[in-house]
Each structure stands twice: as structure tokens, then as C-alpha cells.
Write a protein that holds these residues in place. Structure first.
Motif, PDB file in Angstrom:
ATOM      1  N   UNK A 267      31.388  91.876  60.559  1.00  0.00           N
ATOM      2  CA  UNK A 267      30.342  91.269  59.744  1.00  0.00           C
ATOM      3  C   UNK A 267      30.428  89.746  59.819  1.00  0.00           C
ATOM      4  N   UNK A 268      31.626  89.208  59.598  1.00  0.00           N
ATOM      5  CA  UNK A 268      31.803  87.758  59.538  1.00  0.00           C
ATOM      6  C   UNK A 268      31.527  87.082  60.871  1.00  0.00           C
ATOM      7  N   UNK A 269      31.643  87.825  61.975  1.00  0.00           N
ATOM      8  CA  UNK A 269      31.351  87.252  63.292  1.00  0.00           C
ATOM      9  C   UNK A 269      29.954  87.620  63.776  1.00  0.00           C
ATOM     10  N   UNK A 270      29.136  88.205  62.900  1.00  0.00           N
ATOM     11  CA  UNK A 270      27.810  88.661  63.326  1.00  0.00           C
ATOM     12  C   UNK A 270      26.895  87.513  63.721  1.00  0.00           C
ATOM     13  N   UNK A 271      27.071  86.324  63.105  1.00  0.00           N
ATOM     14  CA  UNK A 271      26.240  85.176  63.482  1.00  0.00           C
ATOM     15  C   UNK A 271      26.633  84.605  64.838  1.00  0.00           C
ATOM     16  N   UNK A 272      27.749  85.094  65.386  1.00  0.00           N
ATOM     17  CA  UNK A 272      28.188  84.646  66.702  1.00  0.00           C
ATOM     18  C   UNK A 272      28.064  85.755  67.741  1.00  0.00           C
ATOM     19  N   UNK A 273      27.439  86.882  67.321  1.00  0.00           N
ATOM     20  CA  UNK A 273      27.343  88.068  68.184  1.00  0.00           C
ATOM     21  C   UNK A 273      25.915  88.273  68.665  1.00  0.00           C
ATOM     22  N   UNK A 274      25.774  88.608  69.924  1.00  0.00           N
ATOM     23  CA  UNK A 274      24.456  88.869  70.503  1.00  0.00           C
ATOM     24  C   UNK A 274      23.999  90.282  70.124  1.00  0.00           C
ATOM     25  N   UNK A 275      22.737  90.387  69.726  1.00  0.00           N
ATOM     26  CA  UNK A 275      22.211  91.682  69.297  1.00  0.00           C
ATOM     27  C   UNK A 275      22.915  92.199  68.066  1.00  0.00           C
ATOM     28  N   UNK A 276      23.163  91.313  67.101  1.00  0.00           N
ATOM     29  CA  UNK A 276      24.045  91.610  65.970  1.00  0.00           C
ATOM     30  C   UNK A 276      23.593  92.784  65.115  1.00  0.00           C
ATOM     31  N   UNK A 277      22.283  92.961  64.934  1.00  0.00           N
ATOM     32  CA  UNK A 277      21.797  94.018  64.046  1.00  0.00           C
ATOM     33  C   UNK A 277      22.288  95.396  64.486  1.00  0.00           C
ATOM     34  N   UNK A 278      22.484  95.572  65.772  1.00  0.00           N
ATOM     35  CA  UNK A 278      22.982  96.848  66.287  1.00  0.00           C
ATOM     36  C   UNK A 278      24.453  96.776  66.666  1.00  0.00           C
ATOM     37  N   UNK A 279      24.819  95.731  67.418  1.00  0.00           N
ATOM     38  CA  UNK A 279      26.185  95.672  67.959  1.00  0.00           C
ATOM     39  C   UNK A 279      27.233  95.452  66.872  1.00  0.00           C
ATOM     40  N   UNK A 280      26.938  94.666  65.826  1.00  0.00           N
ATOM     41  CA  UNK A 280      27.909  94.463  64.741  1.00  0.00           C
ATOM     42  C   UNK A 280      28.098  95.752  63.949  1.00  0.00           C
ATOM     43  N   UNK A 281      26.988  96.487  63.731  1.00  0.00           N
ATOM     44  CA  UNK A 281      27.081  97.763  63.006  1.00  0.00           C
ATOM     45  C   UNK A 281      27.937  98.760  63.777  1.00  0.00           C
ATOM     46  N   UNK A 282      27.697  98.857  65.084  1.00  0.00           N
ATOM     47  CA  UNK A 282      28.478  99.782  65.901  1.00  0.00           C
ATOM     48  C   UNK A 282      29.927  99.332  66.042  1.00  0.00           C
ATOM     49  N   UNK A 283      30.115  98.016  66.183  1.00  0.00           N
ATOM     50  CA  UNK A 283      31.475  97.494  66.299  1.00  0.00           C
ATOM     51  C   UNK A 283      32.310  97.829  65.082  1.00  0.00           C
ATOM     52  N   UNK A 284      31.692  97.809  63.903  1.00  0.00           N
ATOM     53  CA  UNK A 284      32.409  98.055  62.652  1.00  0.00           C
ATOM     54  C   UNK A 284      32.893  99.503  62.572  1.00  0.00           C
ATOM     55  N   UNK A 285      31.978 100.474  62.681  1.00  0.00           N
ATOM     56  CA  UNK A 285      32.409 101.865  62.479  1.00  0.00           C
ATOM     57  C   UNK A 285      33.243 102.379  63.654  1.00  0.00           C
ATOM     58  N   UNK A 286      32.954 101.896  64.863  1.00  0.00           N
ATOM     59  CA  UNK A 286      33.729 102.342  66.012  1.00  0.00           C
ATOM     60  C   UNK A 286      35.175 101.842  65.949  1.00  0.00           C
ATOM     61  N   UNK A 287      35.362 100.627  65.438  1.00  0.00           N
ATOM     62  CA  UNK A 287      36.726 100.104  65.313  1.00  0.00           C
ATOM     63  C   UNK A 287      37.544 100.969  64.356  1.00  0.00           C
TER      64      UNK A 287
END
Length: 527
Positions: free
Chosen positions: A258-278
Motif C-alpha cells: 500500500x505504502x509503495x503504491x504511489x511508486x508502483x505502475x498499474x497500482x490499482x491492480x498490481x498493489x492489490x495483487x502484491x498484497x494478498x499474494x505476499x
């Protein structure tokens, strides 16, 4: 179905889709958006770090329940944490900002909810950074002991290592955002390969292993409570839940996505997936690793030696089952993984402090919200590192060789982080179908997921505030201040201070997230 955000369009075509989404939330792009979806997953996976949490708090799990606290508690609690992750993935998809947790609470519950959520989250992040760095220092100390660099275990030397590690990860965080993303990518493979090495060695090198029955049915109460009983109601409903700290602490810090979402490309999808997959991959990998360690527990006179583990931890298991050469190698692999983890923790903490300060909630906000020419919040990095060092000073004291203060800092991190998660999770549930979901969402499953997530957080948080040893209970004759679990003192004390601050002052000036982009731009996206 809840209304979903549609991709932003027309008004400002010079902005990328990520920048348009951020603009709709009221912020201009200030941080460098150079992280890939994999890098976003990698930082949460690195902070969870099965080679850190699983191994540094293993002794607490065995002391409070024995092998069943590993073989049964881990998978059960992991399922609950995955549910928490799903609820948060939905929130970050809707509102991908660096201050995510507190931003969500502010938008869903108003400034007061945001104020308390933000401070709980910031306290938890500072504490988790400190605890991981201290655990890393401890493992390097144990590594050097196994390698014969010196003969005695020293808490003073560990604290020196701890300070050196804080300085090192601070410099790494200041140097380059691109370097951080690269290190987190490397960290993923270090954890995967390192865990595989540990598991392989623990399977093939020891001469003896526990039986399947022992791993899944043996009990042990080394907490000091209830006379060591393993058959009473207190054992099953109090002692074993004390051991939940192993799972709850290990699988935490995933809000880094979440905290790195402003630095992530395609954050609306990739940050969500990154969170639960981790969470998911850490839960599976951590379970295999913990089983390998548990099967390798040494036996004395034909009986598993559970009593030596609370003080010696996995270092005792490695040394007794594998010998000093292998033990030193495995401890070094683990310590290095924890160094990656500590670096990622400080990154996440500094971004949260930057975002919270950007909205003027932290004293000295202008200083902590500044970024340098490389778009890195240097002052926030320095502040988080210094405070982390200060709150860990009590770890210089120990009881029977165990720095109880380390477990207190661990508890503070878990309580602060998970309680901050619970507030927006509850508020999202209360909003029901009026909540505007993002491209990744839980559909109608939020109706049962969110209440379960909140209940689990409140229960485990309460257990972590209790004295885990008779030495830490003020009403006992053997009471010793060095054994006090100061997690409730620190957490509740800070909440009281915040409540007074809010009532006397903050409610008059803190209005929640502060827009950093022209209102006309925000209005254009809302049309």
C-alpha cells in the motif's frame, strides 16, 4: 454490486492512468513511479520474510504450546490473515496512496478515524523496523559465535550490531529508490533459495527427526504459567494463543504494498495483487520451513528437548542437530535475509511518515514530507531509524538471557499495525454497497470477510497485551521489570496521549488528507 471506479480519461491526457487515479484522490505525483508490480509484491514478501519472523520468534511458539503451536496454529492463523489481506487488497485497489491505511480511514470515517489509524500504523511500522533490525543483529551475533569469532553471547554487542544495521539500511534507503526496488527483487530470490537450502539441510543432515505424531500432537508449556500444565483450559485458551505471536508477527508488514503504491505502475491492480499474494506465498513457504525446523528438534535420552528452545531458539536446534559448521551457514543465510527485510521495513515506514506528514498530522510535518532531488523522503527515513533505535534500548536488559523487551517491541508492531488495519476494514464493511470499489475487489464476499478480519485482529491484539511470563506480572512475587511486556503500556499510553491531543488541539486543525493538486483537476475527474 458496489459501484466501481472507471479508468480516468480525457481531461488531462498528459497524465498517465496511475497519475489520473492519484489526482482523483487529491494528490499530484511527487514520488518516482518506477516500481513494477513484481517489485511491489517483492517488498511485502521481503518484509514478511519467513527467514526473519519464523526463526526469530520460533522460541515463543514452542514455549507457548510446543509443536502443535507450529503444526496447527500457523495454518489456521494464516487463513485468517489471508482474509485480512483480501479486505485490504480491495481497499488499496480503490485508493492506492502512500498513506493508504489512514487515507482509507479518513475517507470512510472522517478525520478522527484517520488521525488515530495513521498514528497506530506509524507506531507499528517504526516498531516492526526496530524489531526486525534487532532480530537481524541477534542472528549475526549467533552466526559469529558458531564460526568461533568469540566465545560468549553478548547483548551489548548485539545492540552495537543493531545500531550498525540501522545506519546501513538508512544509507541504503537514502541512496536510491531504483536501488531499493532492485534489492527487493533480489530479496525474493534470496528468501526462496535460502529457505530451500534450510529445508533441504534440515531434512537430510540430522541423524534423527521427530515423528509425524510428535510434530502434530506433542504439547509443551514453557511459559511459566499454570505450573507448566498442558491439559488445562488455560493451556488451550491462553497459553497457545500467546504463541500466535509467531504467525501474526511473521505475516505482517504486507501493507508495504500500500505504502509503495504511489511508486508502483498499474497500482490499482498490481498493489492489490502484491498484497494478498505476499501473504499467501509466505504462509505456504513459512509452514514448510517451520515443519522442517520442528522435525529437526534434537532429542535428549530419547525425548524431544523442548525446554532448551525458548532461550536458545533455532540456533540451539541448528547447533545440536547439524553441528557448528552447518549451523553457522544457516544462521548467516537467515541473518542476510533479515537485513533485506529490515531495509524494506524502513522503506515502508518512511513512505507512511512522508504521506502522514504531507497531510500535516505529524509534528514537524514540513521536514518529514520533504523529498530530495531523487524524490526520496530522506528526513522521514532518518527520523524512523532514530526512533526505532530509541524504543529498543530496553533490550539491553535480559531475564535468563532472553531480552524480553524484544518480544515487547514485536508485540507493539503487531498491535499497532493490525489495529490500524481493523479500522478501515470495519468502516468499509459499514459502508456496504455504497463503497466505490476498484478494479480488484471482493464482490459481496466483503459482507463476511470484513467482520471476521476485525474479530481476529481484536482477539490476537488482546492476547499480545497480556504478561507472557509470571516474571512480567506485577502481582507475582517473582516480578521483574526486565520481563514486563510493555506493549500495552506503550500502545495504550500513546492512545491516551493521542486522545488528549485530539480533544485539545488536533480536532481544530486536522481535517484529513490534504490535496496537493488543483481542485479543478479533481473536479474534472469526478464529472
Amino acid at each position: 454490486m458496489p459501484e466501481a471506479y472507471e479508468p480516468a480519461s480525457a481531461p488531462h491526457p498528459h497524465l498517465s492512468e496511475d497519475e489520473q487515479h492519484l489526482a482523483r484522490l487529491g494528490y499530484k505525483q511527487e514520488l518516482s513511479r518506477s516500481w513494477s508490480g513484481f517489485s511491489n509484491f517483492a517488498i511485502s514478501f521481503s518484509i514478511i520474510s519467513i527467514l526473519a519472523g519464523c526463526l526469530t520468534t520460533y522460541g515463543a511458539g514452542i514455549a507457548n504450546g510446543g509443536p502443535i503451536s507450529i503444526s496447527w496454529s500457523w495454518p489456521i492463523i494464516s487463513v485468517f490473515i489471508l482474509i485480512i489481506g483480501f479486505t485490504m487488497s480491495e481497499l488499496v485497489s480503490s485508493m492506492p496512496t502512500s498513506g493508504g491505511i489512514y487515507y482509507w480511514a479518513s475517507k470512510l470515517g472522517g478525520p478522527r478515524a484517520g488521525f488515530f489509524t495513521g498514528w497506530l500504523n506509524l507506531i507499528g511500522l517504526v516498531a516492526v523496523t526496530a524489531s526486525v533490525a534487532y532480530g537481524c543483529a541477534t542472528f549475526f551475533e549467533l552466526t559469529f559465535l558458531e564460526w568461533g569469532w568469540y566465545d560468549t553471547f553478548s547483548l551489548n554487542r548485539i545492540f552495537v550490531f543493531f545500531v550498525v544495521i540501522l545506519v546501513l539500511i538508512t544509507l541504503i534507503n537514502i541512496f536510491s529508490s531504483h536501488l531499493l526496488a532492485l534489492l527487493n527483487n533480489v530479496s525474493v530470490w534470496w528468501h526462496v533459495v535460502g529457505a530451500a537450502v534450510l529445508i533441504g539441510v534440515l531434512i537430510f543432515v540430522p541423524e534423527d527427526h521427530l515423528s509425524l505424531s510428535q510434530v502434530y500432537t506433542d504439547t509443551y508449556n514453557g511459559s511459566g504459567w499454570d505450573g507448566g500444565s498442558t491439559s488445562s483450559l488455560a493451556f488451550f485458551f491462553v497459553i497457545i494463543p500467546f504463541g500466535f505471536i509467531l504467525t501474526q508477527y511473521t505475516i505482517t508488514g504486507f501493507d508495504a504494498s500500500v505504502h509503495l503504491s504511489e511508486e508502483t505502475q498499474g497500482a490499482a491492480k498490481s498493489a492489490a495483487q502484491g498484497l494478498w499474494r505476499s501473504i499467501f506465498y509466505s504462509a505456504v513457504g513459512g509452514y514448510v520451513l517451520l515443519l522442517a525446523v520442528t522435525f529437526a528438534i534434537p532429542q535428549v535420552d530419547g525425548q524431544p528437548d523442548y525446554a532448551s528452545i525458548p532461550a536458545g531458539g533455532v540456533a540451539y536446534i541448528f547447533d545440536a542437530s547439524l553441528g557448528s559448521s552447518w549451523a553457522g551457514t544457516l544462521l548467516f543465510i537467515s541473518a542476510s535475509a533479515q537485513l533485506f527485510c529490515a531495509t524494506a521495513c524502513l522503506t515502508s515506514t518512511s513512505r507512511m511518515m512522508f504521506a502522514f506528514s504531507r497531510d500535516r498530522a505529524v509534528p514537524g510535518s514540513r521536514m518529514w514530507s520533504k523529498v530530495n532531488a531523487r524524490k526520496t523522503p530522506v528526513n522521514a527515513v532518518l527520523c524512523a531509524a532514530v526512533i526505532g533505535g530509541l524504543i529498543t534500548l530496553p533490550a539491553l536488559k535480559s531475564v535468563n538471557g532472553i531480552p524480553t523487551a524484544f518480544y515487547a517491541v514485536v508485540s507493539v508492531s503487531v498491535i499497532g499495525l493490525y489495529f490500524s488495519f481493523a479500522i478501515p476494514i470495519y468502516l468499509r464493511w459499514r459502508h456496504g454497497d455504497q463503497f466505490r470499489v476498484g478494479s480488484w475487489n471482493n464482490g459481496n464476499k466483503y459482507k463476511w470477510m470484513n467482520p471476521i478480519a476485525v474479530i481476529e485482529i481484536l482477539f490476537v491484539g488482546f492476547m499480545l497485551m497480556l504478561p507472557t511470563s509470571p516474571y512480567g506480572a506485577p502481582w507475582r512475587d517473582e516480578f521483574d521489570w526486565a520481563s514486563v511486556n510493555y506493549a500495552p503500556i506503550m500502545t495504550l499510553g500513546v492512545l491516551v496521549v493521542l486522545a488528549i491531543w485530539w480533544a485539545v488541539s488536533a480536532k481544530n486543525w486536522f481535517t484529513g488528507p490534504v490535496q496537493t493538486i488543483d481542485q479543478a483537476v479533481v473536479d474534472a475527474f469526478d464529472d
